[in-house]
Design a protein around this motif. Structure first.
Motif, mmCIF file in Angstrom:
data_model
loop_
_atom_site.group_PDB
_atom_site.id
_atom_site.type_symbol
_atom_site.label_atom_id
_atom_site.label_comp_id
_atom_site.label_asym_id
_atom_site.label_seq_id
_atom_site.Cartn_x
_atom_site.Cartn_y
_atom_site.Cartn_z
ATOM 1 N N GLU A 42 19.239 55.034 -20.162
ATOM 2 C CA GLU A 42 17.912 55.550 -19.831
ATOM 3 C C GLU A 42 16.866 54.446 -19.675
ATOM 4 O OE1 GLU A 42 18.310 56.418 -24.388
ATOM 5 O OE2 GLU A 42 19.590 56.438 -22.612
ATOM 6 N N THR A 43 17.089 53.287 -20.280
ATOM 7 C CA THR A 43 16.131 52.183 -20.140
ATOM 8 C C THR A 43 16.788 50.934 -19.554
ATOM 9 O OG1 THR A 43 16.546 51.458 -22.416
ATOM 10 C CG2 THR A 43 14.709 52.990 -22.073
ATOM 11 N N ARG A 44 17.993 51.069 -18.999
ATOM 12 C CA ARG A 44 18.740 49.871 -18.605
ATOM 13 C C ARG A 44 18.081 49.131 -17.447
ATOM 14 N NH1 ARG A 44 24.561 51.374 -18.410
ATOM 15 N NH2 ARG A 44 24.197 51.451 -20.656
ATOM 16 N N SER A 45 17.671 49.838 -16.408
ATOM 17 C CA SER A 45 17.033 49.158 -15.278
ATOM 18 C C SER A 45 15.699 48.560 -15.679
ATOM 19 C CB SER A 45 16.840 50.139 -14.113
ATOM 20 O OG SER A 45 18.075 50.499 -13.547
ATOM 21 N N ALA A 46 14.899 49.322 -16.435
ATOM 22 C CA ALA A 46 13.614 48.815 -16.902
ATOM 23 C C ALA A 46 13.824 47.625 -17.843
ATOM 24 C CB ALA A 46 12.838 49.921 -17.611
ATOM 25 N N GLY A 47 14.816 47.754 -18.727
ATOM 26 C CA GLY A 47 15.101 46.675 -19.651
ATOM 27 C C GLY A 47 15.531 45.401 -18.945
ATOM 28 N N GLN A 48 16.403 45.560 -17.928
ATOM 29 C CA GLN A 48 16.841 44.375 -17.194
ATOM 30 C C GLN A 48 15.688 43.749 -16.418
ATOM 31 O OE1 GLN A 48 19.635 42.968 -17.639
ATOM 32 N NE2 GLN A 48 19.592 41.382 -16.065
ATOM 33 N N SER A 49 14.757 44.565 -15.947
ATOM 34 C CA SER A 49 13.564 44.007 -15.300
ATOM 35 C C SER A 49 12.759 43.166 -16.267
ATOM 36 C CB SER A 49 12.685 45.137 -14.743
ATOM 37 O OG SER A 49 13.255 45.688 -13.588
ATOM 38 N N MET A 50 12.635 43.654 -17.503
ATOM 39 C CA MET A 50 11.934 42.879 -18.521
ATOM 40 C C MET A 50 12.683 41.572 -18.811
ATOM 41 S SD MET A 50 9.102 44.172 -19.514
ATOM 42 C CE MET A 50 8.891 43.302 -21.066
ATOM 43 N N VAL A 51 14.009 41.645 -18.842
ATOM 44 C CA VAL A 51 14.819 40.443 -19.067
ATOM 45 C C VAL A 51 14.518 39.404 -17.993
ATOM 46 C CG1 VAL A 51 17.167 39.504 -19.087
ATOM 47 C CG2 VAL A 51 16.679 41.651 -20.267
ATOM 48 N N VAL A 52 14.593 39.830 -16.720
ATOM 49 C CA VAL A 52 14.366 38.905 -15.610
ATOM 50 C C VAL A 52 12.929 38.406 -15.626
ATOM 51 C CG1 VAL A 52 14.378 38.633 -13.099
ATOM 52 C CG2 VAL A 52 16.171 39.973 -14.215
ATOM 53 N N CYS A 53 11.983 39.322 -15.890
ATOM 54 C CA CYS A 53 10.571 38.946 -15.888
ATOM 55 C C CYS A 53 10.279 37.886 -16.947
ATOM 56 C CB CYS A 53 9.708 40.181 -16.123
ATOM 57 S SG CYS A 53 7.938 39.837 -16.127
ATOM 58 N N VAL A 54 10.713 38.137 -18.189
ATOM 59 C CA VAL A 54 10.485 37.170 -19.264
ATOM 60 C C VAL A 54 11.200 35.861 -18.965
ATOM 61 C CG1 VAL A 54 10.902 36.702 -21.712
ATOM 62 C CG2 VAL A 54 10.058 38.942 -20.994
ATOM 63 N N ASN A 55 12.435 35.974 -18.471
ATOM 64 C CA ASN A 55 13.202 34.776 -18.130
ATOM 65 C C ASN A 55 12.474 33.946 -17.086
ATOM 66 O OD1 ASN A 55 15.353 33.229 -16.499
ATOM 67 N ND2 ASN A 55 16.520 33.911 -18.280
ATOM 68 N N MET A 56 11.953 34.605 -16.055
ATOM 69 C CA MET A 56 11.288 33.890 -14.970
ATOM 70 C C MET A 56 9.924 33.349 -15.387
ATOM 71 S SD MET A 56 13.379 33.646 -12.586
ATOM 72 C CE MET A 56 15.051 34.283 -12.475
ATOM 73 N N ILE A 57 9.230 34.052 -16.280
ATOM 74 C CA ILE A 57 7.960 33.525 -16.797
ATOM 75 C C ILE A 57 8.195 32.178 -17.470
ATOM 76 C CG2 ILE A 57 6.210 33.830 -18.595
ATOM 77 C CD1 ILE A 57 6.220 36.809 -17.957
ATOM 78 N N PHE A 58 9.191 32.132 -18.331
ATOM 79 C CA PHE A 58 9.460 30.893 -19.052
ATOM 80 C C PHE A 58 10.120 29.848 -18.154
ATOM 81 C CE2 PHE A 58 8.556 33.623 -22.580
ATOM 82 C CZ PHE A 58 7.972 32.777 -23.512
ATOM 83 N N THR A 59 10.903 30.305 -17.159
ATOM 84 C CA THR A 59 11.470 29.359 -16.201
ATOM 85 C C THR A 59 10.360 28.687 -15.403
ATOM 86 O OG1 THR A 59 13.456 30.733 -15.980
ATOM 87 C CG2 THR A 59 13.108 29.079 -14.292
ATOM 88 N N ALA A 60 9.414 29.506 -14.906
ATOM 89 C CA ALA A 60 8.289 28.953 -14.141
ATOM 90 C C ALA A 60 7.433 28.041 -15.014
ATOM 91 C CB ALA A 60 7.440 30.089 -13.568
ATOM 92 N N LEU A 61 7.219 28.445 -16.259
ATOM 93 C CA LEU A 61 6.414 27.649 -17.178
ATOM 94 C C LEU A 61 7.053 26.284 -17.411
ATOM 95 C CD1 LEU A 61 3.903 27.776 -19.057
ATOM 96 C CD2 LEU A 61 5.454 28.525 -20.864
ATOM 97 N N ILE A 62 8.358 26.285 -17.658
ATOM 98 C CA ILE A 62 9.077 25.026 -17.876
ATOM 99 C C ILE A 62 9.054 24.179 -16.604
ATOM 100 C CG2 ILE A 62 11.337 24.015 -18.339
ATOM 101 C CD1 ILE A 62 10.033 25.080 -20.832
ATOM 102 N N ALA A 63 9.309 24.836 -15.450
ATOM 103 C CA ALA A 63 9.335 24.099 -14.184
ATOM 104 C C ALA A 63 7.994 23.446 -13.888
ATOM 105 C CB ALA A 63 9.719 25.037 -13.039
ATOM 106 N N GLN A 64 6.909 24.168 -14.175
ATOM 107 C CA GLN A 64 5.585 23.666 -13.851
ATOM 108 C C GLN A 64 5.107 22.615 -14.853
ATOM 109 O OE1 GLN A 64 4.086 24.503 -11.041
ATOM 110 N NE2 GLN A 64 2.314 23.190 -11.387
ATOM 111 N N CYS A 65 5.542 22.739 -16.102
ATOM 112 C CA CYS A 65 4.969 21.898 -17.159
ATOM 113 C C CYS A 65 5.872 20.761 -17.624
ATOM 114 C CB CYS A 65 4.615 22.768 -18.372
ATOM 115 S SG CYS A 65 3.381 24.040 -18.036
ATOM 116 N N PHE A 66 7.161 20.785 -17.292
ATOM 117 C CA PHE A 66 8.072 19.817 -17.898
ATOM 118 C C PHE A 66 7.696 18.382 -17.552
ATOM 119 C CE2 PHE A 66 11.942 17.174 -17.554
ATOM 120 C CZ PHE A 66 12.223 17.072 -18.914
ATOM 121 N N LEU A 67 7.457 18.089 -16.268
ATOM 122 C CA LEU A 67 7.170 16.706 -15.888
ATOM 123 C C LEU A 67 5.848 16.233 -16.480
ATOM 124 C CD1 LEU A 67 8.420 16.516 -12.199
ATOM 125 C CD2 LEU A 67 9.542 15.721 -14.287
ATOM 126 N N ALA A 68 4.859 17.141 -16.553
ATOM 127 C CA ALA A 68 3.592 16.777 -17.186
ATOM 128 C C ALA A 68 3.792 16.559 -18.688
ATOM 129 C CB ALA A 68 2.553 17.874 -16.942
#
Length: 514
Positions: free
Chosen positions: A420-446
Motif C-alpha cells: 500500500e505504500t511501496r511506490s510512495a516509499g520508493q519515491s521517498m527512497v529515491v528522493c532522499v538518495n538524490m538529495i544527498f547525492t546532489a549535496l555531495i556532488a555540489q559540495c565535495f570539491l569545495a
C-alpha cells in the motif's frame, strides 16, 4: 540481539507454502529490468571523467583549465573548486529527486514497466543534447533530462526486481540493479580512458554513448512483463496470476497469489500513500527505508570517489591518463564486490554485510585522512609509493562499499514497504538518495578545498553513526517473503512499540496484518 527480528508462527504467514523454479522467462525479465541501473552507473562514471578532460574544460570552463595548469601556485586541494563545474554534475540529481514523485504516480497506477520505458526515453534525449551541447545551458538542460530518466528508472527498477524475485533469492536478484550500475561505471571509465586521446571532441563521444544503454532499456522494456504485484494492484487478477505462474515456473502459486490479493486490498484502502507513510504503524519503514538507509548510503563518501575519481587522482598528482586508468581499477573493484554480495547476501544476511563492511570503510577513511595530512597539500607531487598506497586503500574502500551500502542501500528499502505504500516509499527512497547525492556532488570539491584531509574524517564519523544505526534498528530480512516483512517489526525490540495489535490492524485493513 540488537536489531534482531523473527517470524512469529502464529501470525498466519504462508511463506512455507511458496513454490518456484528458475525459468528462462524469469531470467529475461530480471536482466532486462535491471538494465535501468546501467543508466545511473554510466552517468556516475562518465561525468567525473569528462570534467577532468582538458578539451571539455577549455570549451566550457576555461578558468578551471587555467587553474589546473597552475599546479605549483596554489593549494592542490582547491584545483577544481568551481560551483558551476560541480553544478554540471549535481543538476542531474536535483532533477532526479523532483521527477521521482511523478514516477511514483506512474509506477503505482500504470505499472513498473511503463516507468522504466519513460525513464529510458528521457535519458536518451538528455544524452543526445549533452553530446551536441554548444554552451553551458545546453549541458545543464541535457543533465536535467538525464536526471528525469534516472528518477524514473531508480524508482521503478528496484521495486520491479524485488517483486519478481522469489523470497529465497530476492537479495541476489535485486542486486542485479547494483551490478548493472557498477558495470555502467566500469564501461564509462573505459570509454573515458579511450576517448581522452580523441581531440577535441572525445568528451562528446563519452556523453553521447549514454544513449546506448537507454536504447537497450527502451527496446527491452517493450517486451518486459509487468510484475504480478502491480497487475493485482491494478485489478488485473487473471493476468497477474498468469504472470506469477510463468515467472515462478509452476501453477502451484495459490499461497503467494493470495498474499498478493491481501496486500492489494490493503493498498486500495489507502487513498493517500505518502500521508500513510507518516502514520505511527509505518514508523519503521519511514525511518529505516525512506530516510535513514538512502541518506547514509551517500554519506559513506563513496559517490564522491565515483563522481570525481579522475579529478581526485589528478588532484593527488597523477597525470590525466593515469588518473582515468586508476578510476578503471576502482570501478573494477566495485563490480567484483557486487558479485560477491550477490552470491552471499541471501546466505549470510543483510546485517552482517552492513556491519562487517562498516568497519573496513571506517578504517579506510581514517587511513586516507592520515596519509593526506602527512604527505599532501604543499604544492608538490605525491611520492609514487604514497600514491600507490592511496589507490590500494581506495580499492579496499570500494570493495567494502560494493558489497554493503552500494547494493543493500537499494535492496533493503525496496523490501521494507508493504504494497500500500511501496511506490510512495520508493519515491521517498529515491528522493532522499538524490538529495544527498546532489549535496555531495555540489559540495565535495569545495569541502575538499576547505577541510582538506578533514573531509575523510567527517566521512569516518558518519560511517560509525550509520553502522550503529544498522546494528540497533534493522531487522534481518533475508529469505522473508516481501509481503510478510511487516511481521518482523512486531517482534523487534524497538519497533514493536509502534506496531498496532494484529486484530486491530486486520479490522482496519481487511485481509492484511500489520
Amino acid at each position: 540481539m540488537a536489531g534482531g527480528g523473527v517470524m512469529d508462527s502464529n501470525t498466519g504467514a504462508r511463506a512455507h507454502l511458496y513454490e518456484y523454479r528458475i525459468t528462462s522467462y524469469f531470467i529475461f525479465a530480471c536482466i532486462v529490468g535491471s538494465m535501468g541501473g546501467s543508466l545511473f552507473g554510466y552517468d556516475l562514471g562518465v561525468s567525473g571523467g569528462v570534467t577532468s578532460m582538458d578539451d571539455f574544460l577549455k570549451e566550457f570552463f576555461p578558468h578551471v583549465y587555467i587553474r589546473k595548469q597552475e599546479h605549483l601556485t596554489e593549494t592542490d586541494y582547491c584545483k577544481y573548486d568551481n560551483q558551476i563545474l560541480t553544478l554540471f554534475t549535481s543538476s542531474l540529481y536535483i532533477a532526479a529527486l523532483i521527477s521521482t514523485f511523478g514516477a511514483s504516480y506512474v509506477t503505482r497506477n500504470k505499472g513498473r514497466r511503463i516507468s522504466i520505458i519513460c525513464g529510458s526515453i528521457s535519458f536518451f534525449a538528455g544524452a543526445i543534447l549533452n553530446a551536441s551541447a554548444q554552451n553551458i545551458l545546453m549541458l545543464i538542460i541535457g543533465r536535467l533530462l538525464l536526471g528525469v530518466g534516472i528518477g524514473f528508472g531508480n524508482q521503478a527498477v528496484p521495486l520491479y526486481l524485488s517483486e519478481m524475485a522469489p523470497a529465497k533469492i530476492r537479495g541476489a536478484v535485486n542486486q542485479l540493479f547494483q551490478l548493472t550500475t557498477c558495470l555502467g561505471i566500469w564501461v564509462a571509465n573505459f570509454v573515458n580512458y579511450g576517448v581522452e586521446r580523441i581531440h577535441p571532441w572525445g568528451w562528446r563521444l563519452s556523453l553521447g554513448l549514454a544513449a546506448v544503454p537507454a536504447t537497450l532499456m527502451f527496446v527491452g522494456g517493450l517486451f518486459l512483463p509487468e510484475t504480478p504485484n502491480s497487475l493485482v494492484e491494478q485489478g488485473k487478477l487473471e493476468e497477474g496470476r498468469k504472470v506469477l505462474e510463468r515467472v515462478r515456473g509452476t501453477p502451484k502459486v495459490d499461497a503467494e497469489f493470495q498474499d498478493l490479493i491481501d496486500a492489494s486490498r490493503a493498498a486500495k484502502a489507502i487513498k493517500h500513500p505518502f500521508r500513510n507513510l507518516l502514520l505511527r504503524k509505518n514508523r519503521p519503514q519511514l525511518v529505516l527505508g525512506a530516510l535513514g538507509i538512502p541518506a547514509f548510503q551517500q554519506l559513506t563518501g563513496m559517490n564522491s570517489i565515483l563522481f570525481y575519481a579522475p579529478v581526485f587522482f589528478q588532484t593527488l598528482g597523477f597525470g590525466s591518463g593515469t588518473s582515468l586508468y586508476s578510476s578503471v581499477i576502482t570501478s573494477s573493484a566495485l563490480v567484483v564486490a557486487t558479485l560477491i554480495s550477490m552470491f552471499l547476501v541471501d546466505k549470510f544476511g543483510r546485517r552482517k554485510f552492513f556491519l562487517e563492511a562498516g568497519c573496513e570503510l571506517f578504517l579506510c577513511s581514517v587511513a586516507t585522512a592520515i596519509t593526506l595530512a602527512l604527505e599532501f597539500g604543499q604544492g608538490k607531487m605525491l611520492p609514487k609509493g604514497t600514491g600507490i598506497f592511496l589507490v590500494i586503500v581506495i580499492c579496499i574502500f570500494v570493495l567494502a562499499y560494493g558489497r554493503s551500502w552500494g547494493p543493500l542501500g537499494w535492496l533493503v528499502p525496496s523490501e521494507l514497504f508493504p504494497l500500500e505504500t511501496r511506490s510512495a516509499g520508493q519515491s521517498m527512497v529515491v528522493c532522499v538518495n538524490m538529495i544527498f547525492t546532489a549535496l555531495i556532488a555540489q559540495c565535495f570539491l569545495a569541502a575538499l578545498c576547505h577541510l582538506k584531509y578533514g573531509i575523510f574524517l567527517v566521512f569516518a564519523g558518519l560511517i560509525f553513526i550509520m553502522s550503529s544505526f544498522i546494528y540497533f534498528l534493522l531487522p534481518e530480512t533475508k529469505q522473508v517473503p516481501i509481503e510478510e516483512i511487516h511481521l518482523l517489526y512486531q517482534s523487534h525490540w524497538f519497533w514493536k512499540r509502534f506496531c498496532e495489535p494484529e486484530g486491530r490492524a486486520a479490522a482496519e485493513l481487511p485481509g492484511h496484518s500489520v
